[in-house]
Design an enzyme around this catalytic site. Sequence first.
Site, PDB file in Angstrom:
ATOM      1  N   ARG A 166       7.853  35.233  77.004  1.00 60.91           N
ATOM      2  CA  ARG A 166       6.697  35.602  76.202  1.00 60.91           C
ATOM      3  C   ARG A 166       5.743  36.415  77.075  1.00 60.91           C
ATOM      4  NH1 ARG A 166       7.643  30.052  75.232  1.00 60.91           N
ATOM      5  NH2 ARG A 166       8.183  29.558  73.064  1.00 60.91           N
ATOM      6  N   LYS A 177       5.040  27.652  76.014  1.00 65.68           N
ATOM      7  CA  LYS A 177       4.298  27.197  74.844  1.00 65.68           C
ATOM      8  C   LYS A 177       4.439  25.688  74.692  1.00 65.68           C
ATOM      9  CE  LYS A 177       3.699  28.576  70.001  1.00 65.68           C
ATOM     10  NZ  LYS A 177       4.252  29.444  68.930  1.00 65.68           N
ATOM     11  N   HIS A 237       7.193  40.514  71.197  1.00 69.08           N
ATOM     12  CA  HIS A 237       8.025  39.421  70.680  1.00 69.08           C
ATOM     13  C   HIS A 237       9.357  39.937  70.148  1.00 69.08           C
ATOM     14  CE1 HIS A 237       7.314  35.140  70.490  1.00 69.08           C
ATOM     15  NE2 HIS A 237       8.100  35.069  69.440  1.00 69.08           N
ATOM     16  N   ARG A 251      11.700  39.908  72.998  1.00 72.76           N
ATOM     17  CA  ARG A 251      12.180  38.527  73.185  1.00 72.76           C
ATOM     18  C   ARG A 251      13.316  38.228  72.194  1.00 72.76           C
ATOM     19  NH1 ARG A 251      10.683  33.158  74.699  1.00 72.76           N
ATOM     20  NH2 ARG A 251      10.313  31.792  72.923  1.00 72.76           N
ATOM     21  N   HIS A 259      12.525  27.005  73.023  1.00 69.37           N
ATOM     22  CA  HIS A 259      12.270  26.488  71.677  1.00 69.37           C
ATOM     23  C   HIS A 259      12.483  24.986  71.632  1.00 69.37           C
ATOM     24  CE1 HIS A 259      13.178  30.648  69.724  1.00 69.37           C
ATOM     25  NE2 HIS A 259      11.934  30.538  70.103  1.00 69.37           N
ATOM     26  N   TYR A 277      15.603  33.177  64.901  1.00 66.45           N
ATOM     27  CA  TYR A 277      15.533  34.352  65.773  1.00 66.45           C
ATOM     28  C   TYR A 277      16.813  35.170  65.660  1.00 66.45           C
ATOM     29  CZ  TYR A 277      11.368  33.912  68.754  1.00 66.45           C
ATOM     30  OH  TYR A 277      10.099  33.906  69.238  1.00 66.45           O
TER      31      TYR A 277
END
Length: 279
Positions: free
Chosen positions: A138, A165, A234, A237, A260, A269
């Site tokens: 990210r 995250k 993103h 990514r 994730h 994704y």
Amino acid sequence: KALVLNSVSSVHTRRAYAHALDAFHAWYRPEEQGPFSRLVVQEYRAELEHRTRTSSTINVQLAALRKLAAEAADNGLLAPEVAAGIGKVRGVRQAGVRARNWLTRDQTEELLRLPDVSRAKGRRDLALLALFVGCGLRRSELSVLSVGHIQQRDGRWVIVDLIGKGQRVRSVPMPCWAKAAVDRWTEPAGITDGRVLRAINKADRMVSDRMTPQSIFEIVERYSRALGVAVAPHDLRRTFAKLAHRGQAPVEQIQRSLGHASLQTTERYLGLEQELVDA
């Protein structure tokens, strides 16, 4: 507002909730609509739908208001039954999955050829792009990536103990070509510790020992225009995930590299529900 923002640890959630509460405060007229209640929140949801806001935007706004009600009740500022009623206001159901952007392998290779590596700025930008599409980081993670994160494990280069995250810690394998791009930038620049990515001015001189996520976004946007394909950080990514999957990488390994918490997020994704190539 402070009660809500101080109760969440993620900077991304804090930013989203702050924006949501500011938007609600600008709309809310207590002298006309009465005290903060389930009815008021339902009216606000109807207003957001009338403005044709996306379901994800509406749901974030409602989540912030539910959090506001819960924190107010816990601190004796709102009756518990009123907070419970606000907590029952349902979000907007999103049917289906939106199509997202990503680059093909040829487009990715073309993107990596765009930086002018005869200049320090171009070498830094190549390292930045290589870390995006080679490691799936990210932009917030890229901005704090340090030289110490890059280590050798089991005979290959790995980004070790990266905090992402939700404060989740992970290690991300780094392909040799991405490590070479990083070395091509750090060695001539004399960077042996601290942040990998640094700010550079128009005179091609390093002016800071760090970069902001926003400046990283603007760099990707500039190369996106040069490539002629509209992609955001993103999307790079997502490109990493797509190319890794087509290279026969197991979905579980891609999930761990992306950081994730849910395998379903990784599958979204990758678009595994609908493979457009074989459709």
